[in-house]
Design an enzyme around this catalytic site. Structure first.
Site, short mmCIF file in Angstrom:
data_model
loop_
_atom_site.label_atom_id
_atom_site.label_comp_id
_atom_site.label_asym_id
_atom_site.label_seq_id
_atom_site.Cartn_x
_atom_site.Cartn_y
_atom_site.Cartn_z
N THR A 1 0.82 -1.03 -0.14
CA THR A 1 0.23 -0.18 0.41
C THR A 1 0.75 1.26 0.16
OG1 THR A 1 -0.93 1.26 1.18
CG2 THR A 1 0.01 0.01 2.31
N HIS B 1 -1.55 -0.99 7.75
CA HIS B 1 -0.04 -0.21 6.85
C HIS B 1 0.53 -0.52 7.47
CE1 HIS B 1 -3.54 3.01 5.74
NE2 HIS B 1 -3.12 2.51 4.86
N LYS C 1 1.85 -4.64 6.50
CA LYS C 1 2.36 -4.42 4.73
C LYS C 1 3.19 -3.85 5.14
CE LYS C 1 -2.03 -4.86 2.60
NZ LYS C 1 -2.40 -5.56 1.83
N1 USQ Z 1 -11.33 9.68 5.07
C1 USQ Z 1 -12.33 10.46 5.02
N2 USQ Z 1 -13.38 10.30 5.23
C2 USQ Z 1 -14.00 9.54 4.82
C3 USQ Z 1 -12.94 8.13 4.73
C4 USQ Z 1 -11.39 8.68 4.81
O1 USQ Z 1 -11.64 11.88 4.75
O2 USQ Z 1 -15.12 8.95 5.12
C5 USQ Z 1 -10.14 9.81 4.87
C6 USQ Z 1 -8.77 9.72 5.45
O3 USQ Z 1 -8.87 10.05 6.82
C7 USQ Z 1 -7.70 9.23 4.87
C8 USQ Z 1 -8.06 9.51 3.35
O4 USQ Z 1 -9.52 9.42 3.64
O5 USQ Z 1 -6.73 10.20 5.05
C9 USQ Z 1 -8.37 7.86 2.47
O6 USQ Z 1 -8.40 6.81 3.49
P1 USQ Z 1 -9.73 5.39 3.25
O7 USQ Z 1 -9.88 5.16 4.39
O8 USQ Z 1 -9.94 5.47 2.20
O9 USQ Z 1 -8.22 4.43 2.80
P2 USQ Z 1 -6.95 4.17 4.09
O10 USQ Z 1 -7.45 3.58 4.82
O11 USQ Z 1 -5.56 4.86 3.50
O12 USQ Z 1 -6.94 2.58 3.67
C10 USQ Z 1 -7.37 2.33 1.84
C11 USQ Z 1 -7.79 0.62 1.95
C12 USQ Z 1 -6.46 0.09 2.42
C13 USQ Z 1 -4.91 0.68 1.47
C14 USQ Z 1 -5.02 2.26 1.50
C15 USQ Z 1 -4.35 2.79 0.29
O13 USQ Z 1 -9.01 0.11 2.62
O14 USQ Z 1 -6.72 -1.17 1.87
O15 USQ Z 1 -4.01 0.37 1.56
O16 USQ Z 1 -6.22 2.43 1.03
S1 USQ Z 1 -3.48 3.88 0.66
O17 USQ Z 1 -4.45 5.02 1.66
O18 USQ Z 1 -2.87 4.63 -0.35
O19 USQ Z 1 -2.43 3.32 1.79
#
Ligand code: USQ
Length: 396
Positions: free
Chosen positions: A144, A182, A185
């Site tokens: 990720t 994270h 990973k």
């Molecule tokens: N976020 C919001 N509002 C929401 C949901 C999330 O502002 O309703 C924000 C979070 O605070 C964060 C960002 O959006 O800053 C991304 O959150 P997310 O829930 O879309 O993604 P994340 O928790 O990082 O995890 C997801 C997948 C995970 C993958 C990752 C890729 O669930 O499996 O590894 O995205 S990455 O984000 O590039 O690490």
């Protein structure tokens, strides 16, 4: 090629199987339906109904004329994994079979331990089984972008040159994960890199951004071929959640200032990139890293985008930032490289508006299913270990 997908029942695995078969590959899959159980545990369900595996496999035969070989079992059970690899003799393994939710891993000690045990042990079992059964096989391992965190410098693809006290070396770029998930990973990355060094295995470690979307070209209208779509606080990702919120008239929920930036990628591009990785394997002993995303956006930019596109299809929605349940930078520098896949022929889908429109169209018939699990989409899992609902920041 013979390609085995670990986690074939998931959001990425099911469409990837269809795409690979449509390109003439022989595909097998492993799963134990954990994703279905985790989403149930947090009180939710896929917005788009998904068929049972037996029906999915029947749909596969009827729509694609291919018998997908399915192994039901746990990826942390070494004997099972070894037998499956010996039976199918894959030339590539796409390893998607991990617990993918940051909030789920932050619930409590049990969920943190489970996440890291499941993810790290599963990958270790695969590395050993590859060594013992299929040493020439290419491991395409899903990592990720969140492994890197948000450092105040550019992010290279995996490695960087460093000069320290007059000496130079090429080293793994430091990771600074943002959740126990994270971090699992990051542990995988270290283990996979080491296995390639010790045992001459070959691997592509994919640092993937946040995925959004409901479909890919190879997917027919047959409901058995549809992939899942989660919108709850744990398994829904930002854009997918915004679209589900728009469909049931809830305000879109950027966390905090909403200026946090991430790399995002449509489902169809994620599948295209995983396919490119499989079809262009590295040499024996090579460990390579792809940063897999299309473009960087802030969460607020995306909420505004979903709001605008929803307006064009008659869905008027508000954006109401809520208290950020996570410990993360809301203002930061973010400039990750992503050249490797483009050099190998990745053609990004640039029309995000069109993609969002399709997602809203696909979700609208399932409004009642999202409505039925409305409570599950409000965040209350906090990074400080408490469990308190996030309130609106504008006080309404
Ligand atoms: N976020 C919001 N509002 C929401 C949901 C999330 O502002 O309703 C924000 C979070 O605070 C964060 C960002 O959006 O800053 C991304 O959150 P997310 O829930 O879309 O993604 P994340 O928790 O990082 O995890 C997801 C997948 C995970 C993958 C990752 C890729 O669930 O499996 O590894 O995205 S990455 O984000 O590039 O690490």
């Amino acid at each position: 090629m013979r390609i085995l997908i670990a986690g074939v029942d998931g959001y990425l695995g099911w469409p990837l199987a269809q795409h690979l078969v449509s390109r003439g590959h022989e595909v097998a899959g492993i799963d134990d339906y954990s994703r279905r159980r985790w989403v149930g545990e947090v009180g939710s369900q896929s917005a788009i109904p998904i068929a049972r595996m037996a029906e999915r496999l029947e749909g596969f035969r009827e729509n694609l004329g291919h018998n997908l070989r399915f192994f039901k079992g746990d990826l942390t059970d070494y004997d099972f994994v070894l037998q499956a690899y010996r039976a199918f003799r894959p030339e590539a393994i796409v390893y998607l079979g991990e617990m993918p939710s940051a909030p789920y891993s932050m619930i409590d000690v049990h969920h943190a331990v489970y996440t890291q045990t499941n993810n790290v042990m599963g990958t270790l079992c695969t590395l050993f089984a590859m060594r013992d059964a299929v040493p020439e096989c290419h491991l395409v391992k899903l990592g990720t972008m969140g492994e890197y965190g948000t450092p105040n410098v550019d992010i290279p693809e995996g490695f960087f040159e460093i000069e320290y006290r007059g000496r130079k070396d090429r080293m793994m770029f430091p990771r600074r994960a943002g959740s126990w998930y994270h971090q699992s990973k990051v542990h995988d990355t270290n283990n996979v890199e080491m296995a390639c060094r010790f045992w001459d295995l070959r691997s592509t470690d994919i640092m993937q951004g946040v995925v959004y979307g409901t479909r890919i070209e190879a997917m027919s209208e047959d409901p058995r071929m549809a992939t899942r779509f989660d919108f709850d606080q744990c398994f829904g990702t930002a854009i997918n959640r915004f679209c589900a919120q728009a469909v049931i008239g809830l305000p879109l929920s950027p966390f905090g200032k909403g200026h946090q930036k991430r790399g995002f990628i449509p489902l169809r591009d994620s599948i295209q990139c995983l396919t490119i990785a499989c079809e262009t394997p590295p040499g024996g002993g090579e460990y390579r890293v792809f940063n897999q995303f299309e473009e960087v956006y802030s969460v607020m930019e995306l909420a505004e985008r979903v709001q605008r596109v929803a307006g064009t299809v008659g869905l008027e929605v508000e954006i109401r930032p809520i208290e950020n349940p996570r410990t993360e930078a809301e203002e930061h520098y973010y400039n990750p490289d992503h050249e490797h896949l483009l050099k190998l022929g990745y053609e990004p889908t640039h029309d995000m508006d069109e993609e969002l429109k399709k997602m809203l169209e696909d979700l609208r018939p399932h409004q009642a299913r999202i409505e039925a699990r409305r409570e599950a989409q409000f965040p209350d899992i906090r990074w400080d270990g408490s469990r308190r609902p996030s309130g609106f920041l504008d006080k309404g």
